[in-house]
Design an enzyme around this catalytic site. Structure first.
Site, PDB file in Angstrom:
ATOM      1  N   ASP A   3       0.614   2.380   3.790  1.00 18.76           N
ATOM      2  CA  ASP A   3       1.344   1.103   3.856  1.00 18.76           C
ATOM      3  C   ASP A   3       2.139   0.785   2.577  1.00 18.76           C
ATOM      4  OD1 ASP A   3      -0.958   1.326   5.557  1.00 18.76           O
ATOM      5  OD2 ASP A   3      -0.837  -0.807   6.015  1.00 18.76           O
ATOM      6  N   ASN A   5       4.381  -3.334   5.649  1.00 16.47           N
ATOM      7  CA  ASN A   5       4.337  -4.362   4.598  1.00 16.47           C
ATOM      8  C   ASN A   5       5.546  -4.290   3.671  1.00 16.47           C
ATOM      9  OD1 ASN A   5       1.161  -3.217   4.791  1.00 16.47           O
ATOM     10  ND2 ASN A   5       1.438  -5.418   5.072  1.00 16.47           N
ATOM     11  N   HIS A  40       1.625  -5.998  11.717  1.00 16.40           N
ATOM     12  CA  HIS A  40       2.755  -6.849  11.298  1.00 16.40           C
ATOM     13  C   HIS A  40       4.083  -6.419  11.925  1.00 16.40           C
ATOM     14  CE1 HIS A  40       0.185  -8.877   8.493  1.00 16.40           C
ATOM     15  NE2 HIS A  40      -0.068  -7.772   7.801  1.00 16.40           N
ATOM     16  N   HIS A  81      -4.378   2.465  13.075  1.00 13.56           N
ATOM     17  CA  HIS A  81      -4.182   1.321  12.174  1.00 13.56           C
ATOM     18  C   HIS A  81      -5.320   0.344  12.459  1.00 13.56           C
ATOM     19  CE1 HIS A  81      -1.521  -0.875   9.473  1.00 13.56           C
ATOM     20  NE2 HIS A  81      -1.842  -1.953  10.145  1.00 13.56           N
ATOM     21  N   HIS A 131      -4.059   0.631   7.194  1.00 14.47           N
ATOM     22  CA  HIS A 131      -4.321  -0.814   7.333  1.00 14.47           C
ATOM     23  C   HIS A 131      -5.238  -1.396   6.269  1.00 14.47           C
ATOM     24  CE1 HIS A 131      -4.815  -4.809   9.073  1.00 14.47           C
ATOM     25  NE2 HIS A 131      -6.126  -4.632   9.075  1.00 14.47           N
ATOM     26  N   HIS A 147      -5.518  -0.509   3.185  1.00 15.94           N
ATOM     27  CA  HIS A 147      -4.851  -0.410   1.868  1.00 15.94           C
ATOM     28  C   HIS A 147      -5.757   0.216   0.815  1.00 15.94           C
ATOM     29  CE1 HIS A 147      -1.431  -3.547   2.673  1.00 15.94           C
ATOM     30  NE2 HIS A 147      -1.694  -2.800   3.746  1.00 15.94           N
TER      31      HIS A 147
HETATM   32 FE   LIG Z   1      -2.032  -3.749   8.956  1.00 13.73          FE
HETATM   33 FE   LIG Z   2      -0.815  -2.879   5.777  1.00 13.81          FE
END
Ligand SMILES: [Fe+2]
Ligand SMILES: [Fe+2]
Length: 265
Positions: free
Chosen positions: A10, A42, A70, A154, A179, A181
């Site tokens: 991400d 992101n 997102h 994810h 997801h 991170h």
């Molecule tokens: Fe996410």
């Molecule tokens: Fe993310």
């Protein structure tokens, strides 16, 4: 023949896009990378992706883009999702959700690579269809001459991701998670030839809480008073995996974690 894939976790905000560009300038020629797959959910100020940033991330060296929960945060990405072949939305959203379930890219050697994403169901919003069934359905639509297939999970919890790795071992080239991170240290090639890792980690500022200003997150957590979480700025890293795949069989032969740290200015 061997195809080298770089899968990147991400990308968070402007700092994430900057370290991605710098890392790809260095890593792609150094490792002879044929295809770069980037989760860009992101990329726009920490949440979503815009049409103009889609072009910038592609221009920085990404070949295939994925998104996560997102996906529709920035609505002007929707026409891009509908028009472009190299970006996909999660495959287990409602049938009417805009965008493609599978993204495709052809390398300079003429090898085609497919990527698809599914959202997990544990501790995740939105509620989605079964990710296992969604992967089966998406795989059935991929042309048979596409031997290299990458599946992104994810998801919040590792159990769901590990289960997905076992379910599709030998059926796809790579299963990687995103997801959280946070990079995990469990990369391996599974017995039937699928490269696996539970989470690639984030591409962005690690002097943070998951890419956001740590002081603001701490303040909100400790006081209970919500506030906006700005994207942090320091300790920039690009995290992901480098996977070698047999281009004829689609089986992975090696996987290694990559963590590129930005050069000091
Ligand atoms: Fe996410
Ligand atoms: Fe993310």
């Amino acid at each position: 023949m061997e195809t080298k894939l770089l899968c990147v976790g991400d990308v968070v905000g402007t700092p994430g896009r900057n370290v991605l560009r710098e890392a790809l300038e260095t890593l792609v020629p150094a490792h002879g990378i044929d295809c770069v797959i980037v989760n860009a959910e992101n990329a726009a100020s920490g949440s979503g992706l815009t049409a103009s940033l889609y072009k910038k991330v592609i221009a920085s060296g990404a070949n295939l883009l994925t998104l996560g929960d997102h996906v529709y945060r920035r609505r002007d990405i929707i026409p891009v999702l509908e028009a472009e072949e190299n970006i996909c939305r999660p495959a287990n959203l409602p049938v009417a959700a805009p965008g493609k379930s599978v993204a495709l890219y052809e390398t300079s050697s003429g090898v085609r690579v497919a990527v698809l994403t599914v959202l997990g169901r544990l501790f995740m919003k939105p509620q989605t269809d079964c990710p296992f069934t969604a992967v089966e359905r998406a795989l059935s639509k991929i042309p048979p001459d596409v031997k290299i297939v990458v599946v992104e999970v994810h998801a919040e919890v590792t159990s769901e991701k590990v289960a997905m790795g076992w379910r599709f071992d030998g059926k796809v080239s790579v299963v990687f998670g995103t997801h959280t991170h946070i990079p995990t240290a469990d990369e391996r090639v599974l017995p039937q030839g699928t490269a696996y890792i539970s989470d690639l980690g984030m591409t962005g500022p690690y002097d943070s809480v998951l890419g956001r200003d740590k002081h603001r997150v701490l303040s909100a957590m400790i006081s209970g008073v919500p506030c906006s979480f700005d994207v942090a700025e320091n300790d920039l890293r690009m995290c992901g995996i480098l996977v070698s795949v047999d281009s004829d069989t689609g089986r992975a032969t090696s996987v290694e974690r990559v963590c590129y740290r930005t050069k000091e200015k």
